[in-house]
Design an enzyme around this catalytic site. Structure first.
Site, PDB file in Angstrom:
ATOM      1  N   ALA A 728       0.829  -1.204   0.000  1.00 42.31           N
ATOM      2  CA  ALA A 728       0.000   0.000   0.000  1.00 42.31           C
ATOM      3  C   ALA A 728       0.864   1.254   0.000  1.00 42.31           C
ATOM      4  CB  ALA A 728      -0.912  -0.003   1.220  1.00 42.31           C
ATOM      5  N   CYS A 729       0.235   2.389  -0.329  1.00 42.13           N
ATOM      6  CA  CYS A 729       0.897   3.681  -0.238  1.00 42.13           C
ATOM      7  C   CYS A 729       1.107   4.006   1.237  1.00 42.13           C
ATOM      8  CB  CYS A 729       0.050   4.776  -0.884  1.00 42.13           C
ATOM      9  SG  CYS A 729      -0.119   4.599  -2.653  1.00 42.13           S
ATOM     10  N   PRO A 730       2.195   4.603   1.698  1.00 41.07           N
ATOM     11  CA  PRO A 730       3.304   5.001   0.828  1.00 41.07           C
ATOM     12  C   PRO A 730       4.435   3.984   0.805  1.00 41.07           C
ATOM     13  CG  PRO A 730       3.597   5.983   2.975  1.00 41.07           C
ATOM     14  CD  PRO A 730       2.410   5.062   3.082  1.00 41.07           C
ATOM     15  N   MET A 731       4.187   2.761   1.346  1.00 39.02           N
ATOM     16  CA  MET A 731       5.315   1.834   1.436  1.00 39.02           C
ATOM     17  C   MET A 731       5.837   1.427   0.065  1.00 39.02           C
ATOM     18  SD  MET A 731       6.403   1.574   4.403  1.00 39.02           S
ATOM     19  CE  MET A 731       7.625   0.315   4.071  1.00 39.02           C
TER      20      MET A 731
END
Lengths: 789, 271
Positions: A728-731
């Site tokens: 997922a964002c921001p990973m």
């Protein structure tokens, strides 16, 4: 006159928006996705985060007194801001929080109003001139057509996903006070053989590339309004440009198809609609019977003030004994409390008593002569300042850089400064008569500068490395059936001198120009020359070190700057600066090419050439360095380290800084190559300031010298592939950065990321770090993005 | 060094920053910072640096946690009263981030010991509460060519500057300690707890930016704020050629202890 009717599907659409907002808050939908639904609902985000403004559809520029009262009350529950009258005769509520959007839309629906189509690529507010139905000169009252067409079009689903916004206006006479000759569809009332009908203009519009409407139909009978409008909407829907929103308005469609093809397709659609059959609009009959207001008559408590006021603001209607009264609302802002009181006061005068005007004022109508005293007494208490000369209500400005993401200058502050200056001028402002002074903060036409008697639009100028706010000066627009022409540019003026310029011009007009009978006559003839002379008088500003005031915009706390201005529709201020350097480069090259140039000076010219070339495009990266070392440093960072320009140019900067002219003369070929390369980059730049690396490569390859200069892509380096699907964002972005950190400059990384927020955000973030996106394409349910470090 | 998955996630909000990225975070993890004093200033500095992942944190403080400390020294909790401050602080650091190596010195810094302590660190935080220590730290850092962050707070006021070798030092600005009794200490004058937090976090940010090598540190400028009216200003500081420690003809060539003020009665009684 009745207002428009709400379509049955509105409730469902509101519930959809509500659901989206709920999902957005839980992180399930992205801000972009919400925006795509929110804006067509007339809800825009303001510059402040999580703060919105809402535009209420007011067909024919009208709301009833009780609606006005209710809007003010509803606004008070959800917002702290003033109400605002727009230049398209709507009411706007500002400073709304996300959680208040749905309750507000719901409450407005309860009183018969919609915000749907207040923004986005939709059928926008359909307007008619504010004195439609009261103007003695009009052919007939066109406002019922604006209302009925609204009712029809807002019930059609294809009104909400057009290629771009779509505006419709109705004027009651050749005077074209609703700017029908300047909109996507314009209807101008006329009669033929005793039958009511319209002349129809199409594909007009104001904007960065304004165009007057083109005559489409010389006459159609009034019952053809709907099929004509529907046909024009259909061909726009089918053939309009959805890819590039900067070239999408119907005027661009006209240009790309050409007149003949546009008309051919129009007639095709129009014919089909007529063949299939359609319901004519339900037009309310004119001149409803008015009852005397249930109100005790009042004498004006200040007869002298009343007489001055009524001369300035009250006009007898075509209905004998009834008056229209202008209420000047400075720049369109009125407090909720005052709006509420105004609505309550007007209640007894009936439902059809109020219009918003395009110059952002209120126009009352149907006031019996014997009740003007009541109006005067009410207004002097509730809206003080209204007995000022009418000119204060005729200065129009867009929001400008204070709230607009696109703005260059603080146009609204300039307008206020102009009002202050007029106030102190001692001029007899009543003598000037009707005048339109329109100020836009940028080349977009929100301040309608092209149709002003005097028009201004913001730009940036530079003096000795320092940027300062200024305006282009335009004059002499004509808006009239068959004669419409835009104001002509006559010069430019530093922002700080704008009020002086206008004041001086009005002084000249009052002293000798009044013989021209009207300001319009004066400005179209002699006035332009006077204005040119004044522009020359106010051309020069003091150096930055002498007086910094000129480098601040009106009422601004910080030095004027374009740095960080978004890649919005209007980056035109930036283009002014770029063009300036382009010209510098051209001039310098000419001097270098001149055989007569002293060889001793050639080195200095080469240094200048390198400086201008390095500076020219820096503004597109959001930086505005002043000194030479800073320019070269920034250029290295933004153009050389990013691979746009080969690093072999770097030694030039040292030579230029050291004024090592012999070394520069030995490298003169490189210096001119750099200038060519920058020009080629500029030519390849798109509206979002991205350089089309590929085309520019192939283009420049033709010229051998330049080709050698561009970092050539000989063979593709190996690609590392990383699968960040399900991250997922921001990973996903973090992991991308981690991978990139292990690569050498120029190496490629391919990442796989999910659809939705990942693809909407990650490539942009990667780009912002100075890496290059080579490609992104969708394969199956995910995206493959190739990045060059 | 390469980051493991847990580190990538833990430090993701750093890594996202363009000016930090993977490279910057690796520098932080390799960084060694000494915090002198684990009181009002040292507490926020230690918490933020631990959270940020500064690999080695040195803590020096002779004192024990007292009830009156808890109003501002946010690294110490009520059950810690009576514990040595360096122990209490060390426990919290480990709880936040087990990656961090903590080295504790439960002692005041003296002229003959300080040079040996600071030599292993990249950056020093002055979080002490008396002028004698402040000047000693300054002199030791100048002579040892170590960058350090000076911090001082009183009532609603705070001041801070960052020394880097070759630039203005604390003595360039102030010469020497004020006469005894001229300036009250915190225990006499009082301090708004949050002011300690404001100044401490500025110092922490200085240390981090020093480690990553980005931005302009508060070098050659003294940042002063007053939190009663919440006004910030900056004073430009110039290297003083007559500075007794870093000037052209320095008179201070070796470190000496100046007598610290007797400022904390409670502490006196116990020791």
């Amino acid at each position: 006159m009745r207002g428009y009717s709400l379509p049955s599907q509105l409730e469902g659409e509101i519930r959809e928006l509500e659901e989206l907002i709920r999902k957005f808050k839980q992180g399930e939908v992205s801000a972009t996705e919400l925006k795509a639904h929110r804006v067509p609902f007339g809800v825009y985000e303001q510059r402040e985060p999580d703060t919105y403004m809402m535009r209420i559809r007011c067909a024919a520029g009208t709301v009833s007194p009780s609606q006005l009262e209710q809007i003010a009350r509803i606004a008070s529950r959800h917002s702290m801001s003033d109400l605002h009258i727009t230049t398209r005769q709507e009411l706007q509520i500002h400073y709304i929080k996300l959680d208040d959007i749905i309750p507000l839309i719901g409450a407005l629906k309860e009183i018969g109003l919609a915000t749907r189509g207040g923004g986005g690529n939709t059928v926008r507010n359909i307007i008619s001139e504010p004195d439609a139905g009261t103007d003695p000169q009009e052919i007939f009252d066109v406002s019922p057509y604006a209302v009925a067409l609204t009712t029809r079009m807002i019930a059609e689903n294809d009104s909400w996903n057009l290629p771009r916004k779509f505006k419709i206006a109705f004027s009651g006479s050749v005077e074209d006070k609703a700017y029908a000759t300047l909109t996507d569809i314009g209807f101008i009332a006329r009669t033929q053989d005793g039958k009511k009908g319209f002349r129809v203009y199409a594909a007009g519009g104001l904007g960065a590339k304004s165009a007057a409407g083109k005559l489409l139909l010389d006459f159609v009978e009034a019952d053809q309004v709907y099929p004509v409008a529907k046909a024009l909407k259909n061909i726009f829907w089918k053939y309009g440009n959805r890819k590039n929103k900067h070239a999408a308005r119907s005027r661009f469609l006209w240009n790309s198809l050409g007149e003949e093809e546009f008309k051919k397709r129009f007639y095709e659609e129009y014919g089909n609609i007529r063949k299939e059959g359609f319901m004519p609009l339900a037009i309310e009959s004119e001149a409803p019977v008015l009852e005397a207001p249930d109100l005790k008559r009042e004498e004006a408590h200040d007869p002298e003030g009343f007489s001055r006021w009524s001369k300035r603001y009250a006009v007898e209607q075509k209905q004998k004994g009834l008056f229209s009264v202008r209420i000047p609302v400075a720049l369109g802002f009125i407090s909720r409390e005052r709006a509420e009181e105004l609505g309550r006061f007007l209640g007894p005068f009936g439902d059809d008593v109020l219009r918003m005007t395009q110059d952002q004022n209120f126009l009352l109508r149907n006031i019996p002569a014997e009740y003007l005293g009541n109006v005067y007494n009410f207004l002097t208490v509730t809206l003080p300042g209204l007995d000022r000369p009418a000119i204060y209500g005729r200065i129009l400005s867009c929001a400008g850089a204070s709230t607009c993401q696109l703005g260059i200058c603080l146009s609204r502050h300039a307008a206020r400064a102009l009002m202050r200056s007029l106030e102190e001028s001692g001029l007899d402002l009543d003598e000037i008569g009707p005048i339109k002074i329109n100020i836009s903060g940028c080349p977009n036409a929100c301040g309608q500068h092209q149709v002003g008697d005097l028009g201004f639009f913001g730009k940036a100028l530079r003096k000795e490395g320092h940027v300062y706010p200024a305006y282009n000066v335009l004059a002499g627009a004509v808006v009239r059936d068959g004669e419409t022409q835009f104001a002509e540019q006559v010069g430019e003026v530093p922002a700080k001198y704008l009020p002086d310029l206008v004041k001086d011009l009005l002084e000249i007009y009052l002293s000798k120009g009044v013989r021209a009978k009207s300001f319009q006559n004066y400005i179209r003839k002699k006035g332009k020359e006077d204005l040119k002379r004044l522009c020359a008088r106010y051309e020069k500003i003091p150096a930055f070190d002498e007086d910094k005031n000129f480098y601040f915009d009106w009422d601004a706390g910080a030095l004027f700057s374009l740095a960080g201005r978004g890649a919005g529709e209007c980056s035109a201020g930036l283009f002014d600066l770029i063009e300036l350097d382009l010209k510098n480069i051209k001039d310098t090259k000419e001097k270098l090419g001149d055989k007569g140039t002293d060889p001793a000076q050639r080195g200095a010219f080469l240094a200048k050439l390198i400086f201008y070339s390095s500076r020219m495009l820096l503004i597109t990266r959001g930086v505005e360095p002043k000194s030479e070392p800073e320019v070269f440093e920034a250029f290295s960072r933004h153009f050389i380290e990013t691979g746009l320009v080969a690093s072999s140019f770097k030694p030039l900067f040292d030579f230029a800084l050291r004024k090592d002219y012999p070394a520069l003369l030995a490298k003169d070929h490189e210096a001119t190559t750099l200038a060519d390369l920058i020009a080629a980059l500029y030519a390849s730049m798109d509206n979002s300031f991205n350089f089309q690396a590929q085309p520019s490569l192939s283009e420049t390859r033709k010229k051998k010298t330049v080709a050698a200069a561009v970092s050539e892509k000989k063979e593709m380096p190996p690609v590392t592939v990383k699968d960040f699907r399900g991250v997922a964002c921001p990973m996903n972005f973090v992991k991308t950065k981690v991978e990139l950190a292990q690569l050498k400059n120029g190496e490629l990384l391919e990442i796989w990321i999910d659809d939705g927020p990942p693809i909407e955000n990650v490539p942009g973030s990667v780009k912002a770090e100075g890496h290059k996106i080579i490609s992104q394409k969708k394969t199956g349910g995910y995206w493959s993005v190739v990045i060059k470090k | 060094m390469s980051l493991n998955d847990e580190q990538i996630e833990r430090y993701s909000r750093h890594i996202i920053l363009k000016d930090i990225g993977v490279e910057g975070q690796e520098k932080i993890l390799a960084g060694k910072v000494l915090i002198l004093g684990t009181g009002g200033l040292g507490a926020p500095v230690a918490l933020y640096l631990a959270a940020a992942g500064v690999g080695t944190l040195g803590l020096a403080d002779p004192d024990h946690v007292e009830l009156s400390n808890l109003q501002r020294q946010v690294i110490h909790f009520a059950p810690d009263v009576g514990k040595p401050k360096v122990v209490s602080a060390s426990e919290k650091i480990q709880a936040i981030n087990p990656d961090i190596q903590v080295i504790t010195y439960q002692t005041r810094v003296f002229a003959d010991t300080i040079a040996g302590i600071i030599k292993d660190y990249d950056f020093i935080i002055d979080g002490t509460d008396n002028f004698a220590a402040k000047f000693l730290i300054n002199d030791a850092c100048v002579l040892g060519a170590k960058p350090f962050s000076h911090g001082g707070i009183l009532r609603f006021d705070g001041q801070t500057m960052t020394y880097q070798p070759g630039h203005a030092c604390y003595r360039c600005l102030f010469g020497g300690p004020p006469p005894k009794g001229a300036v009250p200490s915190c225990s006499q004058a009082g301090i708004l707890g949050a002011v300690a937090g404001m100044l401490g976090t500025i110092q922490a940010a200085e240390a981090l930016r020093f480690l990553i090598g980005k931005g302009e540190l508060l070098t050659d400028r003294l940042l002063i704020f007053n939190a009663l009216d919440m006004k910030f200003r900056e004073v430009t500081v110039r290297k003083n050629p007559r500075c007794p420690v870093c000037g052209k003809n320095p008179s201070i060539k070796t470190l000496v202890d100046e007598e610290p003020p007797v400022c904390d009665l409670k502490h006196q009684k116990r020791s």
